[in-house]
Design an enzyme around this catalytic site. Structure first.
Site, PDB file in Angstrom:
ATOM      1  N   PRO A 112      44.796  35.024  35.879  1.00 21.54           N
ATOM      2  CA  PRO A 112      43.033  34.651  36.242  1.00 21.54           C
ATOM      3  C   PRO A 112      42.085  36.000  35.717  1.00 21.54           C
ATOM      4  CG  PRO A 112      44.091  35.717  37.680  1.00 21.54           C
ATOM      5  CD  PRO A 112      45.399  35.843  36.430  1.00 21.54           C
ATOM      6  N   CYS A 113      41.895  35.623  34.262  1.00 21.89           N
ATOM      7  CA  CYS A 113      41.007  36.960  33.405  1.00 21.89           C
ATOM      8  C   CYS A 113      39.325  36.883  34.220  1.00 21.89           C
ATOM      9  CB  CYS A 113      41.111  36.366  32.388  1.00 21.89           C
ATOM     10  SG  CYS A 113      40.972  35.361  31.580  1.00 21.89           S
ATOM     11  N   HIS A 114      39.393  35.349  34.345  1.00 22.09           N
ATOM     12  CA  HIS A 114      37.389  35.045  35.108  1.00 22.09           C
ATOM     13  C   HIS A 114      37.806  36.117  36.906  1.00 22.09           C
ATOM     14  CE1 HIS A 114      41.282  32.026  37.146  1.00 22.09           C
ATOM     15  NE2 HIS A 114      40.294  32.677  38.456  1.00 22.09           N
TER      16      HIS A 114
END
Ligand SMILES: [Zn+2]
Length: 352
Positions: free
Chosen positions: A316-318
Site C-alpha cells: 500500500p504505497c498509496h
C-alpha cells in the site's frame, strides 16, 4: 469502467455523429484496429465491434491506432501539422523510443512538441509514443490469446512494429523460447483502469497499472533478472489476485494473500515491509516510514523505495503521504492515489 448504459449512450452519439460528445469518449473499432472521435465521417462500426474509451491514451494502450480520417489526436477542426507529422512518425516506427536527437533530425523543437501535445491531449508526446508502444506490445495479453509465431510471420498488422514492440518488452518471439523461464501475463480491468499482472505458476511477480510511468523499464528488469520471456496467459497466482482485487474494490477485502515475489535491496525490502504494516484505511508520512525502519534521516530514499515496489495496491504505497497532509507522489497518478485512500476510509466507516 464504463457501464452498459454509458456504452449504449456513446454508441448512439456515434451513430448520430453528435459533436457534443467530442472529447467525452473515443471509440476503438476491433475489426480495423483504429480508434476514432465520435464525429468520424467513416462508416460506423457495429456495436459489438466497438470498444469505448474516455481518453486517447486508454485507446492507445489497448493497442488501437489513430484513425486517418478523423484524426482523434488533434483538436476538432484544428490540425496542427507538427502533431500530424509526429503521429505519422510514430505509426511508421511504433517501437521506437524518442530521444532529443530524433526531434533534431526532424528539425523539431522538443519543448514545442511537449507543450502542444500536452495542451491537446493532456499527455506529452513521449507519453503518447510510449502508450502506443505499450499498446502494441501488450495487445495479445489484453485479448488473452496465445501469441502464435505463424500469426506474426503472416505479417500481423504488417509494418506496425508489433513484433519488435512485443519482443523488446516481452522477450524473444514465442517459437524461439526453447526452455527459458516463462512468465504469464494477464490484463485485468479495474475501476481505476487496466492493470497488468505477471506471475509464474506459483508466485506473483508484478501488478501495475498499464499506464504507470516506468512500467517498460520494470518489465525489462524483470525479464532480464529471471532470464524469462513473458507471454499471455493465466496462472493460479493471477486467478488469486484477480479475485482479491475484485473484493478489494468492492470494499470487502483488507489484506491480500496472493504470494508475492520481492526483489530489491535490503533497504527497499525494509521499506516495503514497513508499508505492509500501515493499517487499511490509514495513512503515514514518508518520515514515519523512514523512522519505522530506523533510518529517520533517509526520507527521500524511503520515498524512492516506496515508489519502486512492483505491486500497486497490494503493497500500500498509496497510504504514504507528505507530512503536511499533501498527497505526495504516486507512479500510477495522484487521481488514483486519492481514490484509493478515500475508498479505504469509506469502506472502514461503513463497517465501524
Ligand atoms: Zn475515424
Amino acid at each position: 469502467m464504463l457501464t452498459a448504459e454509458n456504452k449504449k449512450e456513446y454508441y448512439q452519439s456515434l451513430i448520430d455523429k453528435n459533436g457534443e460528445y467530442e472529447g467525452v469518449f473515443y471509440v476503438g473499432v476491433k475489426t480495423t484496429g483504429v480508434f476514432c472521435r465520435p464525429t468520424c465521417p467513416a462508416r460506423k462500426p457495429k456495436f459489438e465491434n466497438c470498444e469505448f474509451f474516455e481518453t486517447a491514451q486508454q485507446a492507445l494502450l489497448a493497442s488501437f491506432r489513430p484513425c486517418k480520417r478523423c484524426c482523434p489526436l488533434s483538436h476538432p477542426h484544428q490540425t496542427s501539422e507538427l502533431i500530424q507529422t509526429l503521429v505519422k512518425a510514430v505509426e511508421d516506427n511504433p517501437s521506437m523510443r524518442w530521444k532529443e536527437k530524433d526531434f533534431q533530425a526532424l528539425s523539431i523543437d522538443a519543448s514545442t512538441v511537449r507543450r502542444q501535445f500536452k495542451k491537446r491531449f493532456g499527455m506529452t508526446f513521449v507519453a503518447y509514443a510510449r502508450a502506443r508502444r505499450m499498446g502494441l506490445a501488450i495487445k495479445q495479453i489484453k485479448s488473452g490469446e496465445a501469441v502464435i509465431e505463424a500469426q506474426l510471420e503472416a505479417g500481423y498488422e504488417s509494418g506496425s512494429g508489433f513484433r519488435e514492440a512485443f519482443s523488446r518488452l516481452m522477450g524473444v518471439a514465442p517459437a524461439l523460447l526453447g526452455d527459458r523461464t516463462i512468465l504469464k501475463a494477464s490484463w485485468l480491468d479495474t475501476k481505476l483502469g487496466p492493470m497488468l499482472a505477471i506471475a509464474d505458476e506459483n508466485i506473483l511477480h508484478l501488478l501495475e497499472f498499464v499506464d504507470r510511468r516506468g512500467l517498460e523499464r520494470e518489465l525489462e528488469r524483470l525479464r532480464q533478472r529471471l532470464k524469462a520471456a513473458i507471454i499471455p496467459g493465466v496462472t493460479s497466482p493471477i486467478h488469486s489476485i484477480e479475485k482479491e482485487l475484485k473484493e478489494y474494490f468492492e470494499g470487502s477485502l483488507r489484506e491480500f494473500n496472493t504470494p508475492l515475489m520481492f526483489f530489491g535491496s535490503p533497504f527497499q525490502m525494509s521499506v516495503w515491509q514497513a508499508l505492509n504494516k500501515i493499517p487499511y484505511g490509514e495513512t503515514r508520512s514518508y518520515l514515519d516510514i523512514a523512522a519505522t525502519i530506523g533510518r529517520p534521516s533517509a526520507i527521500r530514499a524511503a520515498a524512492t523505495a516506496n515508489g519502486a515496489n512492483q505491486f500497486a495496491i497490494i503493497i500500500p504505497c498509496h497510504r504514504v503521504i507528505n507530512t503536511n497532509g499533501d498527497l505526495g507522489g504516486y507512479a500510477g497518478g495522484l487521481v488514483r492515489k486519492k481514490w484509493l485512500i478515500d475508498h479505504e476510509k469509506l469502506s472502514l466507516s461503513k463497517t465501524s
